[in-house]
Scaffold this active site. Sequence first.
Site, PDB file in Angstrom:
ATOM      1  N   SER A  60      -7.445   5.498  -1.795  1.00 47.08           N
ATOM      2  CA  SER A  60      -6.717   5.870  -0.842  1.00 47.08           C
ATOM      3  C   SER A  60      -5.449   6.446  -1.459  1.00 47.08           C
ATOM      4  O   SER A  60      -4.563   7.122  -0.761  1.00 47.08           O
ATOM      5  CB  SER A  60      -6.056   4.756   0.289  1.00 47.08           C
ATOM      6  OG  SER A  60      -5.434   3.918  -0.558  1.00 47.08           O
ATOM      7  N   SER A  62      -8.814   1.853  -4.786  1.00 49.02           N
ATOM      8  CA  SER A  62      -8.056   2.926  -4.255  1.00 49.02           C
ATOM      9  C   SER A  62      -7.267   3.691  -5.583  1.00 49.02           C
ATOM     10  O   SER A  62      -6.644   4.811  -5.576  1.00 49.02           O
ATOM     11  CB  SER A  62      -6.924   2.673  -3.327  1.00 49.02           C
ATOM     12  OG  SER A  62      -7.814   2.539  -2.028  1.00 49.02           O
ATOM     13  N   LYS A 112       3.302   6.635  -3.724  1.00 49.24           N
ATOM     14  CA  LYS A 112       2.437   6.609  -2.724  1.00 49.24           C
ATOM     15  C   LYS A 112       3.049   6.240  -1.515  1.00 49.24           C
ATOM     16  O   LYS A 112       3.906   5.256  -1.490  1.00 49.24           O
ATOM     17  CB  LYS A 112       1.148   6.062  -3.085  1.00 49.24           C
ATOM     18  CG  LYS A 112       0.144   5.832  -1.876  1.00 49.24           C
ATOM     19  CD  LYS A 112      -1.068   4.776  -2.757  1.00 49.24           C
ATOM     20  CE  LYS A 112      -2.155   4.682  -1.773  1.00 49.24           C
ATOM     21  NZ  LYS A 112      -3.233   3.770  -2.184  1.00 49.24           N
TER      22      LYS A 112
END
Length: 470
Positions: free
Chosen positions: A151, A175, A74
């Site tokens: 996220s 997230s 990520k």
Amino acid sequence: MNDLFATHDALAVGELVKARKVGVRELVEGSLARLRKLNASLNAITDFYEGELLDKSVAAGSEGPFQGVPFVVKQLMADCAGTPTTLGSKFFAKQPVASADSAAVARMRRAGLVIVGRSNTSEFGLAPTTEPVFGGATVSPWRKDLSPGGSSGGSAAVVAARGMPMAHATDGGGSIRIPASLSGLFGLKPSRGRVSLAPIGETLAGAGAQLCVSISVRDSAALLDVLAGGEPGDPYRAPAAEGTFLDATQREPGRLRVAFMRKPVGGAPLDPVLVGAVERTAKLLADLGHHVEEAPPDYDAAATGAAFGTVMCANTFTNIQIRAGGRVPGPGDLESVTRLYAERGRSVSAGDYIRAVQTFHRTGRALGAFFEKYDVLLSPTIARTSLPLGSVRMDGSLEQYEEGLAPMVPFTAVCNASGVPAMSVPLEWTPDGLPIGLHFVGRLGAEEMLFSLAAQLEQVRPWRERRPPL
């Protein structure tokens, strides 16, 4: 390669590579070809590695339990040497370029994972969706008008679509668990201090954590075995585990004391679909021999939420300053909410910040007392059944943003504030076939118990065959 990740989790793929039934180059190149096709629809991966960068990843993934398994990291909280970590922001698109891997990424490579790219995130991870202006919105493979959450939505979308069996994810308020819930995946947020954030010391006053989203419980457990453990000078250390997390998935959890909630602490009633999901899961747990009763924890949810806002704003402002190295964001460099959070963070006093951190600690003590009586707390992961694109606005006012944020984090964020581990398990489905994650929380350091329970649930109510249509 089109079917491999539909039938094999990451550990199984690693075994194929070790047995020389699949070559690493064949695996990586075939996976990249499939990922590029999927990404045309999902917009989940922001950067694909190629050339020297890919060659180094392949060379590094030459041994370990995940030998040769393709993996994406990520664009938040983890650096990969030679590339920028954009944080989903135009302002950090090109600099700074990381001079070295972060500690967790170095451990991923030593475990055999081949990093083939970076996955999409909301700007600075502030939104529980993945719709940054820079990079564009990630689409759910379950339905094109929906977000996979955030996220860590880029990672979740590509794993849900079986582009790979697991992917890196981070969690500062939910997230990992929010996109796991919305995407039909398993996602566990570890205890504070379980996985080092080195070279940084902490994120969000200790609220930040990292691990992955995965199609199987055992992949997450095995990755935590790889990533767990401190680095010199870490500000936190989670209590030592008794054995390996992977071993925990192979044994029964015993008779657990389970409390469940039909609505958030201090919050509004839930959609009946979510209430039904909790009640059926509570019955399932009772049928498995666990002691189950309705019993919400007692903490000040409003104060905890306000403290989170203070910490998030202060961190946003300070981290922009530190990371930018003197550069000042221009008019179009940050999204509206990010800029407003930074401006609010500029005015946070030392006293305000300390009071917010102390609120985190009071919340942690309240949950600590609760887990003296119970082993597990059950609820839905989020207070919605789906997340249409555009539901959480980063381009308007803070009031609009916070209105969209509220139903996404009432069960998850308290775990970050208090540092306890929690997981989302895809056990239920809406009437129209969308996944519903059930949220399970344990006391600090209780990841072994959670993995053992998750493996039990995975066995009696498997989810791997429930795949999105895309």
